[in-house]
Write an enzyme that holds these catalytic residues in place. Structure first.
Site, PDB file in Angstrom:
ATOM      1  N   ASP A  30       0.992  -1.290  -0.038  1.00  0.00           N
ATOM      2  CA  ASP A  30      -0.252  -0.017  -0.008  1.00  0.00           C
ATOM      3  C   ASP A  30       0.811   1.297  -0.006  1.00  0.00           C
ATOM      4  O   ASP A  30       1.938   1.380   0.662  1.00  0.00           O
ATOM      5  CB  ASP A  30      -0.741   0.025   1.171  1.00  0.00           C
ATOM      6  N   ASN A  86     -13.034  -3.391   2.540  1.00  0.00           N
ATOM      7  CA  ASN A  86     -13.899  -2.249   2.965  1.00  0.00           C
ATOM      8  C   ASN A  86     -14.956  -2.001   1.711  1.00  0.00           C
ATOM      9  O   ASN A  86     -14.420  -2.608   0.504  1.00  0.00           O
ATOM     10  CB  ASN A  86     -13.268  -0.882   2.905  1.00  0.00           C
ATOM     11  N   GLN A  93     -14.268   2.548   1.539  1.00  0.00           N
ATOM     12  CA  GLN A  93     -13.542   2.047   0.261  1.00  0.00           C
ATOM     13  C   GLN A  93     -13.496   3.435  -0.793  1.00  0.00           C
ATOM     14  O   GLN A  93     -14.125   4.146  -0.921  1.00  0.00           O
ATOM     15  CB  GLN A  93     -14.565   1.215  -0.576  1.00  0.00           C
ATOM     16  N   VAL A  95     -11.085   2.877  -3.506  1.00  0.00           N
ATOM     17  CA  VAL A  95     -10.863   2.361  -5.021  1.00  0.00           C
ATOM     18  C   VAL A  95     -11.971   1.252  -5.105  1.00  0.00           C
ATOM     19  O   VAL A  95     -11.742   0.496  -4.507  1.00  0.00           O
ATOM     20  CB  VAL A  95      -9.378   1.850  -5.055  1.00  0.00           C
ATOM     21  N   HIS A  99     -10.330  -5.473  -3.058  1.00  0.00           N
ATOM     22  CA  HIS A  99      -9.035  -5.429  -2.659  1.00  0.00           C
ATOM     23  C   HIS A  99      -9.100  -6.043  -1.186  1.00  0.00           C
ATOM     24  O   HIS A  99      -9.816  -5.465  -0.276  1.00  0.00           O
ATOM     25  CB  HIS A  99      -8.107  -4.365  -2.539  1.00  0.00           C
ATOM     26  N   HIS A 101      -7.161  -5.749   2.438  1.00  0.00           N
ATOM     27  CA  HIS A 101      -5.771  -5.259   3.001  1.00  0.00           C
ATOM     28  C   HIS A 101      -5.314  -6.224   3.959  1.00  0.00           C
ATOM     29  O   HIS A 101      -5.911  -6.979   4.836  1.00  0.00           O
ATOM     30  CB  HIS A 101      -6.111  -3.878   4.061  1.00  0.00           C
TER      31      HIS A 101
HETATM   32  P1  AMP Z   1      -9.911   1.511   0.370  1.00  0.00           P
HETATM   33  O1  AMP Z   1      -9.657   2.630   1.149  1.00  0.00           O
HETATM   34  O2  AMP Z   1     -10.085   0.233   1.130  1.00  0.00           O
HETATM   35  O3  AMP Z   1     -10.576   1.559  -1.159  1.00  0.00           O
HETATM   36  O4  AMP Z   1      -8.266   1.180   0.065  1.00  0.00           O
HETATM   37  C1  AMP Z   1      -7.597   1.813  -1.040  1.00  0.00           C
HETATM   38  C2  AMP Z   1      -6.064   1.791  -0.724  1.00  0.00           C
HETATM   39  O5  AMP Z   1      -5.388   1.736  -1.878  1.00  0.00           O
HETATM   40  C3  AMP Z   1      -5.581   2.758   0.390  1.00  0.00           C
HETATM   41  O6  AMP Z   1      -5.116   1.995   1.487  1.00  0.00           O
HETATM   42  C4  AMP Z   1      -4.699   3.644  -0.339  1.00  0.00           C
HETATM   43  O7  AMP Z   1      -3.257   4.108   0.362  1.00  0.00           O
HETATM   44  C5  AMP Z   1      -4.010   2.537  -1.560  1.00  0.00           C
HETATM   45  N1  AMP Z   1      -3.711   3.150  -2.758  1.00  0.00           N
HETATM   46  C6  AMP Z   1      -3.864   4.231  -3.364  1.00  0.00           C
HETATM   47  N2  AMP Z   1      -3.130   4.402  -4.420  1.00  0.00           N
HETATM   48  C7  AMP Z   1      -1.991   3.474  -4.588  1.00  0.00           C
HETATM   49  C8  AMP Z   1      -1.219   3.031  -5.385  1.00  0.00           C
HETATM   50  N3  AMP Z   1      -0.675   3.884  -6.460  1.00  0.00           N
HETATM   51  N4  AMP Z   1      -0.360   1.964  -4.986  1.00  0.00           N
HETATM   52  C9  AMP Z   1      -0.302   1.383  -3.854  1.00  0.00           C
HETATM   53  N5  AMP Z   1      -1.801   1.547  -3.047  1.00  0.00           N
HETATM   54  C10 AMP Z   1      -2.527   2.524  -3.341  1.00  0.00           C
END
Ligand code: AMP
Length: 113
Positions: A30, A86, A93, A95, A99, A101
């Site tokens: 992450d 999430n 969430q 993205v 995924h 974590h």
């Molecule tokens: P969520 O909030 O559960 O959707 O998690 C999305 C995660 O993606 C967050 O913990 C971010 O820090 C991570 N994230 C966003 N952009 C990147 C990236 N380019 N490379 C790695 N992790 C990322």
């Protein structure tokens, strides 16, 4: 579905610190780690949220969890780690490509915030 940041990571259009990859999934660090080990395990199939997964994804979802455990073990955290998914904005969430974590290396409180 619309292309997300994670599709671009899968397609190697943007860089990531990849710790594991196979035909079905990709795992990478992450970018904003919330623990000494913070890895995201994602399916290569673009499922937006866990609630969007279908019966035919059963094996794929199991694969993600199995790999999460293997990566935790490989990184030396087999006795204490947390897995988190999430689902939806209200749950944090950001993205919309499913995924898991994987967090380890610090103490975790329960219930989570
Ligand atoms: P969520 O909030 O559960 O959707 O998690 C999305 C995660 O993606 C967050 O913990 C971010 O820090 C991570 N994230 C966003 N952009 C990147 C990236 N380019 N490379 C790695 N992790 C990322």
């Amino acid at each position: 579905m619309t292309e997300t940041l994670f599709s671009k990571i899968i397609n190697k259009e943007i860089p990531a610190d990849i710790v594991y990859e196979d035909d079905l999934c990709l795992a990478f660090k992450d970018i904003n780690p919330q623990a000494p080990l913070h890895v995201l395990i994602i399916p290569k199939k673009p499922i937006p949220r866990i609630v969007d997964a279908e019966q035919s994804d059963q094996e794929l979802l199991g694969h993600l969890l199995l790999k999460a455990g293997e990566i935790a073990k490989q990184e030396g955290y087999e006795n204490a780690f947390r897995l988190n998914i999430n689902n939806g904005e209200g749950a944090g969430q950001t993205v919309f490509h499913l995924h898991v974590h994987l967090l380890a290396g610090r103490n975790f409180i329960w219930p989570p915030g």
